[in-house]
Write a protein that holds these residues in place. Structure first.
Motif, mmCIF file in Angstrom:
data_model
loop_
_atom_site.group_PDB
_atom_site.id
_atom_site.type_symbol
_atom_site.label_atom_id
_atom_site.label_comp_id
_atom_site.label_asym_id
_atom_site.label_seq_id
_atom_site.Cartn_x
_atom_site.Cartn_y
_atom_site.Cartn_z
ATOM 1 N N ALA A 1 -7.135 -12.769 -15.290
ATOM 2 C CA ALA A 1 -8.143 -13.699 -14.786
ATOM 3 C C ALA A 1 -8.754 -13.193 -13.488
ATOM 4 N N ALA A 2 -7.930 -12.644 -12.599
ATOM 5 C CA ALA A 2 -8.441 -12.124 -11.320
ATOM 6 C C ALA A 2 -9.371 -10.943 -11.549
ATOM 7 N N ILE A 3 -9.013 -10.050 -12.467
ATOM 8 C CA ILE A 3 -9.865 -8.895 -12.766
ATOM 9 C C ILE A 3 -11.221 -9.364 -13.311
ATOM 10 N N GLY A 4 -11.170 -10.376 -14.191
ATOM 11 C CA GLY A 4 -12.422 -10.906 -14.729
ATOM 12 C C GLY A 4 -13.304 -11.523 -13.651
ATOM 13 N N ASP A 5 -12.697 -12.272 -12.739
ATOM 14 C CA ASP A 5 -13.464 -12.903 -11.656
ATOM 15 C C ASP A 5 -14.083 -11.852 -10.747
ATOM 16 N N VAL A 6 -13.332 -10.781 -10.437
ATOM 17 C CA VAL A 6 -13.868 -9.748 -9.537
ATOM 18 C C VAL A 6 -15.026 -9.011 -10.192
ATOM 19 N N ARG A 7 -14.896 -8.741 -11.491
ATOM 20 C CA ARG A 7 -15.995 -8.048 -12.183
ATOM 21 C C ARG A 7 -17.254 -8.933 -12.229
ATOM 22 N N VAL B 1 -12.080 -0.238 -6.165
ATOM 23 C CA VAL B 1 -10.703 0.007 -5.710
ATOM 24 C C VAL B 1 -9.854 -1.248 -5.919
ATOM 25 N N LEU B 2 -10.438 -2.430 -5.586
ATOM 26 C CA LEU B 2 -9.710 -3.692 -5.761
ATOM 27 C C LEU B 2 -9.335 -3.897 -7.222
ATOM 28 N N LEU B 3 -10.238 -3.559 -8.130
ATOM 29 C CA LEU B 3 -9.935 -3.714 -9.557
ATOM 30 C C LEU B 3 -8.754 -2.842 -9.957
ATOM 31 N N GLY B 4 -8.679 -1.589 -9.372
ATOM 32 C CA GLY B 4 -7.532 -0.723 -9.665
ATOM 33 C C GLY B 4 -6.232 -1.309 -9.161
ATOM 34 N N VAL B 5 -6.256 -1.879 -7.989
ATOM 35 C CA VAL B 5 -5.062 -2.515 -7.427
ATOM 36 C C VAL B 5 -4.593 -3.642 -8.324
ATOM 37 N N LEU B 6 -5.547 -4.435 -8.804
ATOM 38 C CA LEU B 6 -5.173 -5.553 -9.687
ATOM 39 C C LEU B 6 -4.605 -5.049 -11.005
ATOM 40 N N ALA B 7 -5.142 -3.954 -11.509
ATOM 41 C CA ALA B 7 -4.633 -3.400 -12.771
ATOM 42 C C ALA B 7 -3.203 -2.921 -12.626
ATOM 43 N N GLN B 8 -2.861 -2.473 -11.401
ATOM 44 C CA GLN B 8 -1.492 -2.002 -11.148
ATOM 45 C C GLN B 8 -0.565 -3.148 -10.744
ATOM 46 N N ARG B 9 -1.036 -4.369 -10.771
ATOM 47 C CA ARG B 9 -0.277 -5.544 -10.393
ATOM 48 C C ARG B 9 0.268 -5.444 -8.968
ATOM 49 N N SER B 10 -0.591 -4.933 -8.078
ATOM 50 C CA SER B 10 -0.210 -4.819 -6.678
ATOM 51 C C SER B 10 -0.997 -5.851 -5.859
ATOM 52 N N LEU C 1 -8.299 -15.276 -5.201
ATOM 53 C CA LEU C 1 -7.145 -14.543 -5.764
ATOM 54 C C LEU C 1 -5.831 -15.209 -5.389
ATOM 55 N N THR C 2 -5.878 -16.487 -5.005
ATOM 56 C CA THR C 2 -4.659 -17.181 -4.567
ATOM 57 C C THR C 2 -3.638 -17.280 -5.690
ATOM 58 N N ILE C 3 -4.088 -17.627 -6.889
ATOM 59 C CA ILE C 3 -3.157 -17.785 -8.025
ATOM 60 C C ILE C 3 -2.512 -16.445 -8.363
ATOM 61 N N TYR C 4 -3.343 -15.370 -8.337
ATOM 62 C CA TYR C 4 -2.796 -14.023 -8.617
ATOM 63 C C TYR C 4 -1.734 -13.649 -7.580
ATOM 64 N N GLY C 5 -1.999 -13.887 -6.298
ATOM 65 C CA GLY C 5 -1.050 -13.544 -5.241
ATOM 66 C C GLY C 5 0.254 -14.298 -5.401
#
Length: 836
Positions: A359-365, A441-450, A287-291
């Protein structure tokens, strides 16, 4: 012989008796006569030619003894370890062009290892001297060099080796080699190990389904449909044993496997104690690119960016031209066209954040799905016995005790291990549930752009720890191995009577068996053809041998007659022993009287030592004639003990060789043989040498002796060591003549050098006796020591003319040494030659 290959010169350095000084001999005459006493280097010279041609020494091949006895036998023993050893020669080809041929010794004989050398022609590396028609495929014995150990070899070796020697000498070994290669090829084909398919059929033949194996064995390997025929046999026997109706080999294999498994499981379900592979642990997403994208965006804007993107996606707002109420907060007329342009600009400027988040959400799923599959593999890997009911456990414990005949402790240990794995798998499944929730929970955080509080790897750490515990447990699965290794053979024995396992093995390998069957048929046909070829070759070989032996016999007999003419003991030919093609007989013809019919006997059994020497020489010359050797190197061809045949050899044999155009290099320790050869063939302008080994480090030194002084010196050798006064008297006279000749040459040369032209004949007119010549030569001596030696010489040599006071052998050797030294010194002073 016009256009014949010729030796122009030879140069040797470091080889056997040749030492640190390179020694060159001019060999440009048709006849070169080399005289040397014993251990002076004549055989070393002959072996140097042999080494040049063949790259090895026949001494090691023919003498016998242990290979190690010839260690370092080619290199001069007194040569420095890093000094070069080589033999070079100038060889003139048929077109008259001279080439420099050189063979360097790379490594000497060592233990069982052969010597190694490098051959060059005009500086370029070559494998052999075939360029000049010199073929050494039969080894050193093929070189055009006759040595004493090759001449005498037939006297000591066993009959079979003797036959091989003569056949090699007559270039006949290729026939035996060809037939032996054919035979060995057949043996190799017969000794091919059975292939896996054939071994499987052999095991089937020992089972209750042996009829299937018998049917397979009679299938013709030459037919193209052999696989279909084999399949038909297996289907017939397999369907009959299983009461199935399989129509293909694949169906039959599956049916047999199921039948074996079912029958085995009915006795004991050994497959329930198998641990399958769990697969590789999935790698967590990065998740480095997302961060980084979150940090680049404004904090509040990052969280509301999804809301703004949703507003932008409303079709009615795409081309807004009037103020409308805000769809989010319901503020009247808050959403104006200008505000929409501003919002659109903000969304577009942060598009990279949206892409990174998606992209991060897709990778986590994907990771979440991979984790579930991974845990499922662990669950499936647990032995089925770990989840048995109590009824199943009791049932199969009893079956194990029946098979093992004991209380079956291996069963209890394996069952306990399997239940432990099942418990650990349940714990892993529980850990998956926790990890699954945390990933949601992580997917929800990513959806909220947090920004997430933990990485995916950290969220599933408990899952990884539990999986490792299972892996560690599986790594210690000795209880399962013990149970399987104990029960499996017992179970196989219990079920083997039906032949299903053997039938399955054949069915699985039937395509390979078909290929093997074809190959076996082909091998059998080839073996038959090879056997026929071997018989034909044997017959043809015998015919060729008879023809070759007939031709060779004529040649051997002709050369024999040149050495030993008009004898009642003759040579009757080379013949095969009975019908064989391996052993040969050399046949002698014995006549009681010239007019009576000869009686034939084996020559090796009835010939004298002298006759065997003549036979060896005749055979060598016949081979040289067969292969058209352009030059021959003969080392002591007539031993000194066979003096009766010196003249016949020199006049008849040597004459015939020279008349045939062959170049001859003759070495001998017999001074009479050397003298006869030079005198009888003087019209051919022979070159003569005397070899002397004075300094063992510098090595053998050749001195050209094609003059009167050298001939006198050579004559003196014959009586030098005679035990009687009469015998030494001849040597005394020869050395006196040599001294007189040398003195005349010294006087004539020195007078001519100061302007008074003088010949040896002029000096003879002035003085003929040695005592007078010594006085004339005194002014020209090279040292005071030499003057004294000249003065004493007449006192020692003149009594040789009378009946008393003949010099001793020691005195004569001293005189010989002095004359050699005088000649060498004065020749060196005047550039290598004196007046003649």
């Amino acid at each position: 012989m016009t256009g014949a290959v010729r030796l122009d010169w030879i140069e040797v350095r470091g080889f056997r008796s040749f030492g640190s000084e390179p020694r060159r001999l001019d060999l440009s005459a048709d006849l070169v006569v080399i005289h040397a006493g014993n251990s002076q280097g004549k055989t070393s010279l002959a072996e140097a030619i042999e080494f040049l041609v063949a790259g090895r020494s026949s001494r090691r091949d023919l003498f016998g003894g242990a290979k190690a006895e010839y260690n370092a036998s080619l290199r001069n023993a007194h040569l420095a370890p890093d000094a070069d050893v080589w033999v070079a020669a100038g060889i003139r080809d048929k077109q008259g062009n001279q080439h420099t041929v050189r063979r360097d010794l790379v490594s000497d004989f060592t233990g069982a290892a052969d010597c190694v050398s490098e051959l060059t022609i005009d500086g370029a590396e070559h494998a052999d001297l075939s360029l000049f028609g010199l073929d050494a495929r039969d080894g050193a014995i093929a070189a055009p060099v006759l040595l004493q150990h090759t001449l005498r070899y037939v006297l000591s070796t066993e009959p079979k080796q003797r036959a091989l020697y003569f056949k090699a000498l007559l270039t006949l070994t290729d026939l035996d080699v060809l037939r032996e290669r054919v035979h060995q090829q057949a043996v190799i084909l017969q000794q091919v190990n059975p292939d896996p398919g054939q071994l499987a059929v052999a095991q089937l033949a020992k089972s209750s389904l042996s009829g299937a194996a018998a049917q397979l064995e009679i299938i013709d390997g030459s037919k193209p449909d052999i696989l279909a025929a084999g399949t038909g046999v297996l289907l017939s026997f397999g369907n009959g044993s299983l009461s199935t109706d399989c129509t293909s080999l694949a169906e039959l294999v599956a049916a047999i496997e199921e039948a074996i498994r079912a029958r085995g499981d009915r006795v004991f379900p050994l497959s329930d104690f198998l641990v399958s592979s769990s697969g590789d642990r999935p790698e967590p997403p990065d998740l480095t690119i997302y961060g980084a994208a979150i940090h680049d965006a404004e904090g509040l804007l990052a969280s509301i960016l999804p809301v703004l993107s949703a507003v932008m996606a409303v079709p009615e707002f795409e081309h807004l031209d009037t103020d409308v109420d805000c769809p989010v907060c319901s503020t009247p007329n808050a959403l104006t066209p200008a505000r929409m342009d501003e919002l659109r600009t903000q969304v577009l400027s942060n598009a990279h954040l949206t892409q990174a988040a998606e992209a991060a959400i897709g990778d986590v799923r994907s990771y979440q799905r991979a984790l579930r599959a991974w845990v499922k593999a662990y669950e499936d890997a647990v032995p089925k016995a770990g989840r048995w009911t109590n009824e199943q456990e009791d049932k199969f414990r009893a079956a194990a005790e029946v098979l093992l005949g004991t209380e079956a402790p291996q069963f209890a240990l394996a069952l306990t291990f399997s239940r432990s794995l099942a418990t650990q798998a349940d714990l892993l499944l529980a850990a998956l549930g926790v990890a699954d929730s945390e990933l949601d929970v992580l997917l929800g955080v990513l959806a909220q752009r947090s920004l997430p509080n933990a990485s995916p790897a950290g969220l599933v750490e408990a899952l990884n720890i539990q999986a490792k515990a299972i892996d560690d447990l599986v790594g210690e699965a000795s209880a399962l191995d013990d149970l399987r290794s104990t029960i499996e053979p017992l179970l196989r024995d219990h079920l083997e009577a039906d032949g299903l396992r053997e039938l399955l093995s054949v069915a699985r390998q039937l395509p390979e068996w078909a290929d093997e069957r074809r190959a076996q048929f082909s091998r059998t046909e080839v073996i038959k053809r090879l056997a026929r070829a071997e018989r034909v070759l044997k017959q043809a070989s015998s015919a060729v041998l008879d023809k070759r032996f007939g031709s060779m016999s004529e040649s051997i007999e002709r050369w024999w007659s040149t050495i030993r003419p008009e004898e009642l003991v003759g040579f009757a030919g080379v013949k095969r022993r009975a019908a064989g093609a391996i052993f040969v007989n050399l046949v002698a013809a014995l006549q009681p009287q010239e007019s009576e019919e000869a009686v034939e006997r084996d020559a090796l059994g009835v010939y004298s030592d002298s006759q065997l020497n003549a036979l060896g020489l005749s055979t060598f010359l016949a081979r040289a004639e067969l292969v058209a050797s352009p030059f021959l190197f003969l080392d002591d061809p007539i031993p000194g003990s066979d003096g009766d045949h010196r003249l016949t050899f020199v006049e008849n044999t040597l004459g015939a060789l020279l008349d045939a155009g062959r170049q001859i290099v003759l070495t001998t320790y017999d001074p009479k043989l050397a003298e006869y050869a030079q005198t009888l063939h003087d019209f051919r302008d022979p070159i003569s040498y005397d070899l002397n080994l004075i300094d063992v480090r510098e090595g053998t030194e050749p001195i050209q002796t094609s003059d009167a002084f050298s001939r006198y010196m050579l004559q003196g050798e014959d009586g030098l060591s005679a035990p009687t006064a009469a015998g030494r008297r001849g040597a005394c006279a020869a050395y006196r003549s040599a001294a007189e000749r040398l003195a005349k040459q010294i006087i004539a040369t020195n007078r001519t050098s100061v302007g008074v032209a003088t010949s040896v004949l002029d000096v003879e007119k002035e003085a003929t006796l040695l005592k007078d010549l010594v006085v004339l030569a005194a002014p020209f001596v090279l040292s005071a020591d030499e003057k004294g030696k000249w003065r004493v010489m007449p006192k020692i040599l003149n009594p040789g003319n009378h009946d008393d006071d003949v010099p001793s052998t020691m005195d004569l050797k001293q005189i010989r040494g002095n004359l050699r030294t005088f000649a060498k010194g004065h020749k060196a002073k005047w550039g290598g030659s004196l007046a003649s």
